[in-house]
Motif scaffolding. Structure first.
Motif, PDB file in Angstrom:
ATOM      1  N   TRP A  99      -3.508   0.083  -3.552  1.00 44.79           N
ATOM      2  CA  TRP A  99      -2.914  -1.237  -3.347  1.00 44.79           C
ATOM      3  C   TRP A  99      -2.132  -1.632  -4.601  1.00 44.79           C
ATOM      4  N   ARG A 125       0.856  -1.191   0.000  1.00 45.29           N
ATOM      5  CA  ARG A 125       0.000   0.000   0.000  1.00 45.29           C
ATOM      6  C   ARG A 125       0.889   1.237   0.000  1.00 45.29           C
ATOM      7  N   ASP A 162      -6.356  -6.572   2.127  1.00 43.39           N
ATOM      8  CA  ASP A 162      -5.317  -7.326   2.827  1.00 43.39           C
ATOM      9  C   ASP A 162      -5.870  -8.292   3.863  1.00 43.39           C
TER      10      ASP A 162
END
Length: 255
Positions: free
Chosen positions: A139, A119, A168
């Motif tokens: 991302w 990220r 995630d």
């Protein structure tokens, strides 16, 4: 021009032999090995270079050049210290369908192996290409593409954190990202811009995919939007040129 009656529509005309009839010696050997490949069938073990050189009464370097081309074309593959007949190439449709769907349609088991999920703030170049805001969190997900555990390519996906905030923690990396967007988040794809080119893999990419750096790759760049025209993802996908082909259906265009 004299066309053989059994000429396959997709095959090279006159089997690639010039009208003057003079062909390189390695190409003649390649044609003979291609016939042998048909006899052996998928998974069949090819004779050694020495055996083939004796069979066709040529130098081993001539055989080596013929095999090199057949390997690059995906007709053969290395297995241990030997060479075996490869299976048919996977056909991937040029459409807003996932890799998973394309592989399953051909009776193969799709999979992915996660390399990294990071990220960071959206860089200027990515913002300009996708319409995302410069500096907004994005991302980056990199995965190796698999089919029956065979490495087929490398996929690099950029997507806004605002669109998929729990990527995630909620997303299973070896599954379909498109299915996750649609089924979990209710996001539907609208349209995309796509560009295809032929490239050679970098040393890192070749290592991750498990191919020689000299193997030609098919590279697809895709920028996708949802049904409201909002930016959704930017994908860079590298496919093995010896294991993949692409298909599409063309309609008429009235200009």
């Amino acid at each position: 021009m004299d066309y053989p009656n059994d000429q396959a529509p997709g095959a090279p005309i006159r089997s690639g032999i010039p009208e003057h009839g003079r062909i390189p010696k390695y190409y003649a050997v390649k044609a003979q090995v291609a016939l042998l490949i048909e006899e052996l069938g998928e998974g069949g073990l090819l004779p050694t270079e020495r055996d083939l050189a004796e069979r066709y009464e040529v130098a081993r370097e001539t055989v080596r050049q013929a095999l090199r081309e057949l390997l690059l074309e995906g007709r053969l593959r290395r297995q241990g210290r030997g060479t075996v007949v490869a299976g048919p190439k996977l056909e991937q449709p040029l459409s807003l369908a996932s890799y998973t769907e394309g592989v399953r349609r051909q009776g193969r088991r799709p999979g992915r192996h996660l390399i990294s999920l990071d990220r960071f703030p959206c860089p200027p170049a990515l913002a300009a290409e996708t319409g995302l805001e410069r500096g907004e969190p994005v991302w980056h997900m990199e995965r190796v593409l698999l089919a029956d555990d065979e490495r087929m390519g490398l996929e690099s996906t950029y997507v806004s954190v605002a669109r998929v905030p729990r990527l995630d923690s909620e997303f299973t990396p070896d599954s379909s990202f498109y299915a996750y967007l649609h089924e979990r988040l209710g996001i539907a794809f609208g349209d995309a811009d796509e560009r295809i080119e032929t490239v050679l893999a970098t040393p890192r990419e070749a290592l991750l995919i498990g191919t020689p750096p000299a193997l030609p790759m098919l590279l697809i760049h895709r920028v996708s939007r949802d049904t409201e025209g909002l930016p959704l993802e930017r994908v860079r996908t590298l496919y093995r040129g010896d294991r993949f082909s692409f298909t599409t259906h063309l309609g008429t265009s009235l200009d």
